[in-house]
Write a protein that holds these residues in place. Sequence first.
Motif, PDB file in Angstrom:
ATOM      1  N   LEU A 135       4.738  35.244  35.391  1.00  0.00           N
ATOM      2  CA  LEU A 135       4.976  34.022  36.161  1.00  0.00           C
ATOM      3  C   LEU A 135       5.470  34.294  37.578  1.00  0.00           C
ATOM      4  CD1 LEU A 135       6.683  31.972  33.324  1.00  0.00           C
ATOM      5  CD2 LEU A 135       4.474  31.432  34.385  1.00  0.00           C
TER       6      LEU A 135
ATOM      7  N   TRP B  76      12.446  36.087  27.829  1.00  0.00           N
ATOM      8  CA  TRP B  76      11.087  36.557  27.559  1.00  0.00           C
ATOM      9  C   TRP B  76      10.589  37.264  28.817  1.00  0.00           C
ATOM     10  CZ3 TRP B  76       6.173  33.087  26.593  1.00  0.00           C
ATOM     11  CH2 TRP B  76       5.110  33.914  26.163  1.00  0.00           C
TER      12      TRP B  76
ATOM     13  N   LEU C 161      -0.672  36.060  26.807  1.00  0.00           N
ATOM     14  CA  LEU C 161       0.508  36.680  26.224  1.00  0.00           C
ATOM     15  C   LEU C 161       0.753  36.153  24.805  1.00  0.00           C
ATOM     16  CD1 LEU C 161       3.052  36.574  29.196  1.00  0.00           C
ATOM     17  CD2 LEU C 161       1.460  38.397  28.566  1.00  0.00           C
TER      18      LEU C 161
ATOM     19  N   LYS D  76       5.728  30.333  23.117  1.00  0.00           N
ATOM     20  CA  LYS D  76       4.675  30.309  24.136  1.00  0.00           C
ATOM     21  C   LYS D  76       4.322  28.884  24.532  1.00  0.00           C
ATOM     22  CE  LYS D  76      -0.055  31.862  25.043  1.00  0.00           C
ATOM     23  NZ  LYS D  76      -1.193  32.686  24.549  1.00  0.00           N
TER      24      LYS D  76
ATOM     25  N   THR E 134       7.163  27.357  26.604  1.00  0.00           N
ATOM     26  CA  THR E 134       7.216  27.990  27.922  1.00  0.00           C
ATOM     27  C   THR E 134       6.144  27.411  28.830  1.00  0.00           C
ATOM     28  OG1 THR E 134       8.087  30.056  26.993  1.00  0.00           O
ATOM     29  CG2 THR E 134       7.085  30.168  29.179  1.00  0.00           C
TER      30      THR E 134
ATOM     31  N   ILE F 233       0.495  32.820  31.440  1.00  0.00           N
ATOM     32  CA  ILE F 233       0.912  33.349  30.135  1.00  0.00           C
ATOM     33  C   ILE F 233      -0.132  33.114  29.054  1.00  0.00           C
ATOM     34  CG2 ILE F 233       3.347  33.049  30.706  1.00  0.00           C
ATOM     35  CD1 ILE F 233       3.317  30.579  28.822  1.00  0.00           C
TER      36      ILE F 233
ATOM     37  N   GLU G  69       8.213  39.493  29.457  1.00  0.00           N
ATOM     38  CA  GLU G  69       6.780  39.573  29.752  1.00  0.00           C
ATOM     39  C   GLU G  69       6.303  38.313  30.480  1.00  0.00           C
ATOM     40  OE1 GLU G  69       7.668  42.144  26.238  1.00  0.00           O
ATOM     41  OE2 GLU G  69       8.108  40.072  26.795  1.00  0.00           O
ATOM     42  N   ALA G  70       6.801  37.171  30.041  1.00  0.00           N
ATOM     43  CA  ALA G  70       6.426  35.921  30.705  1.00  0.00           C
ATOM     44  C   ALA G  70       7.001  35.872  32.113  1.00  0.00           C
ATOM     45  CB  ALA G  70       6.920  34.727  29.894  1.00  0.00           C
ATOM     46  N   GLU G  71       8.221  36.367  32.286  1.00  0.00           N
ATOM     47  CA  GLU G  71       8.836  36.375  33.614  1.00  0.00           C
ATOM     48  C   GLU G  71       8.000  37.178  34.606  1.00  0.00           C
ATOM     49  OE1 GLU G  71      13.532  35.967  32.250  1.00  0.00           O
ATOM     50  OE2 GLU G  71      12.702  37.922  32.798  1.00  0.00           O
TER      51      GLU G  71
END
Length: 263
Positions: free
Chosen positions: A217, A210, A229, A252, A255, A226, A212-214
């Motif tokens: 973060l 994922w 997101l 989500k 995560t 997040i 976008e989360a990386e």
Amino acid sequence: MYAFEVERPSTIADAVSALKGEEAQALGGGQTLIPTLKQRLAMPSTLVSLTSIGEMQGVCVGDDGAVCIGGATTHATVAAAAAGSYPALAAMASHIGDPAVRNRGTIGGSLANNDPSACYPAGALGSGATIVTNNREIAADDYFQGMFATALDEGEVITEVRFPVPEKANYQKFVQPASRFALVGVFAAKYANGVRVAVTGASEGGVFRWSEAETALASNFSADAIADLSVSADGMIGDLHGSPAYRAHLVKVMTGRAVSAAA
């Protein structure tokens, strides 16, 4: 079942040689293959057991600090032997299946099968691991190629998996209670040069990162990063256990839990 031969080589070279035989197939712990044989979904004439190869078993720490795990090492051994060197990976291994599965199933077998709901693909991809075979070394980002698909060639054997140890990491799994597989599982790991978030159980394409989360973060390793997101339901698995939208929502949620637990 049906009649087949079983070979038990004691070296990697002998195993590779045996796998060159017509309709030969490698056998790790057999936790996936044996049920498949019973249903006649696979019918190899020879099974080449990898469980007697000593050089493919055990856990150690390399000179570069990476945790090195032999391809024929069971989940139970990883859970016990890696607890001090890579706690997040050991904890993940300790919750795979039930005790019978953990004492038979192997890391190499799990990664070679690449089940879309298995835990080890998320651990390997989330850690940026290197999959070592009898022929080469394959980065995790190049190894996983879709549901049940990998970069392995015919007859190629996973001999070792090398895990760079992160500063922080955690794996969270929303368990399908009957199978103990991940309805959705997320492995989050923070390294000095960035964050990796790998998701299993959710996508029709198998394990994925994922991104976008990386990115979010990397500058703020907390669940708050997040909060705004969302994950698209397109391409997510839909079955009697959960809809694509439900799985996207769980990505989500899990995560956030993984990051909070790691931090």
